[in-house]
Scaffold this active site. Structure first.
Site, PDB file in Angstrom:
ATOM      1  N   SER A  43       6.861   0.860   1.227  1.00 40.40           N
ATOM      2  CA  SER A  43       7.745   1.473   0.248  1.00 40.40           C
ATOM      3  C   SER A  43       8.327   2.780   0.784  1.00 40.40           C
ATOM      4  CB  SER A  43       6.975   1.671  -1.064  1.00 40.40           C
ATOM      5  OG  SER A  43       7.822   1.985  -2.126  1.00 40.40           O
TER       6      SER A  43
ATOM      7  N   ASP B  81      10.733  -8.977  -4.270  1.00 44.51           N
ATOM      8  CA  ASP B  81      10.577  -7.518  -4.309  1.00 44.51           C
ATOM      9  C   ASP B  81      11.964  -6.851  -4.353  1.00 44.51           C
ATOM     10  OD1 ASP B  81      10.002  -4.837  -3.914  1.00 44.51           O
ATOM     11  OD2 ASP B  81       9.018  -5.132  -1.970  1.00 44.51           O
TER      12      ASP B  81
ATOM     13  N   HIS C  26       6.205  -6.147  -5.216  1.00 42.84           N
ATOM     14  CA  HIS C  26       6.345  -5.039  -4.274  1.00 42.84           C
ATOM     15  C   HIS C  26       5.046  -4.728  -3.538  1.00 42.84           C
ATOM     16  CE1 HIS C  26       8.075  -1.603  -2.354  1.00 42.84           C
ATOM     17  NE2 HIS C  26       7.383  -0.715  -3.047  1.00 42.84           N
TER      18      HIS C  26
END
Length: 274
Positions: free
Chosen positions: A151, A207, A263
């Site tokens: 991320s 995601d 995610h």
């Protein structure tokens, strides 16, 4: 070049790095002692050298050496939704020139631009990370550096991948393995990465984060995508922002296709968490 599936052994080869990316979410004190539960237990041959960050102004980070992989590992924490500042950092989407920071990025072409918030997040720990990598290389005689992250941590690690080679000895080899990587820079940045770095960025199913910031704002993903399909088959997606429906751009074309639960994984059974 066609989209092609990975073998089981190729997928398994990523697992140590997945755990390293997950470890970056753990408290730096625990990481430095290498007592952080399953994430640390998964890589018992790791020797921590430095760690830091507060998880707010500065994302957690750590550096150490893996004696089996024979590489220095550096990792950054991803977005913690309980902290406002990292979220605002993600939303700071202006593209800015890396070359303006001539001390950290000497000699870069003036066309290379990156996300302003990601650049600032990387800058806040860059000197300490560099010192940790230099110490690890000296202590363990390593000439290999691997950068990992998930991320926001993936975005910081990708900018590290441009930064560190400019300050470490020639002959050092580098690679970057990123999970749930958002777009970090413009076309010139993507081309620089393709020409100079070894990047793999792994995207899980639907995601939404790898689809942001949007290409309409001038952002471009470098090559090196691996996409995990709904069937759990992992495929390589050649080129920049491959539009095949087997890759993230084609699979998640609008917000109506997003699944935020994808995610954090799992990535071959590993969920990113501490």
């Amino acid at each position: 070049q066609s989209v092609t599936p990975l073998t089981a052994s190729q997928i398994d080869d990523f697992t140590p790095y997945t755990y390293y990316a997950s470890t970056a979410f753990c408290d730096p004190t625990e990481v430095l002692a290498w007592h952080c539960g399953i994430n640390c237990e998964a890589n018992p041959n790791f020797h921590p050298v430095a760690s830091g960050g507060d998880g707010d102004v500065v994302q957690y980070w750590y550096v150490g050496y893996d004696s089996i992989l024979d590489t220095v590992i550096t990792a950054h924490q991803g977005t913690n939704t309980s902290d406002l500042l990292p979220i605002l950092t993600d939303l700071d989407i202006v593209l800015v020139l890396l070359a303006l920071d001539a001390e950290r990025f000497p000699g870069l072409d003036s066309s290379i631009k990156v996300h302003d918030g990601f650049k600032d997040a990387q800058a806040r720990a860059s000197a300490d990370v560099l010192a940790g990598v230099q110490a690890a290389m000296s202590t363990y005689g390593s000439t290999s550096v691997t950068m990992v992250g998930h991320s926001l941590g993936a975005a910081i690690s990708l900018i590290d991948s441009v930064y560190l080679p400019l300050h470490l000895p020639s002959g050092t080899t580098f690679k970057t393995i990123a999970y749930g990587l958002p777009r970090v820079g413009n076309q010139a940045f993507a081309e620089y990465v393709d020409a100079n770095l070894r990047l793999t960025h792994i995207n899980n199913k639907e995601d939404p984060i790898p689809t942001l910031p949007p290409m309409s704002l001038g952002y471009v993903h470098p090559s090196g995508e691996v996409h995990i399909e709904d069937s759990d088959v992992w495929v390589t997606c050649p080129g920049q922002d491959n539009a095949s429906t087997e890759c993230i751009v084609g699979d998640v074309p609008t917000i109506f296709h997003w699944n935020e639960a994808d995610h954090d994984g799992p990535y071959n059974g590993v969920t990113i968490q501490c």
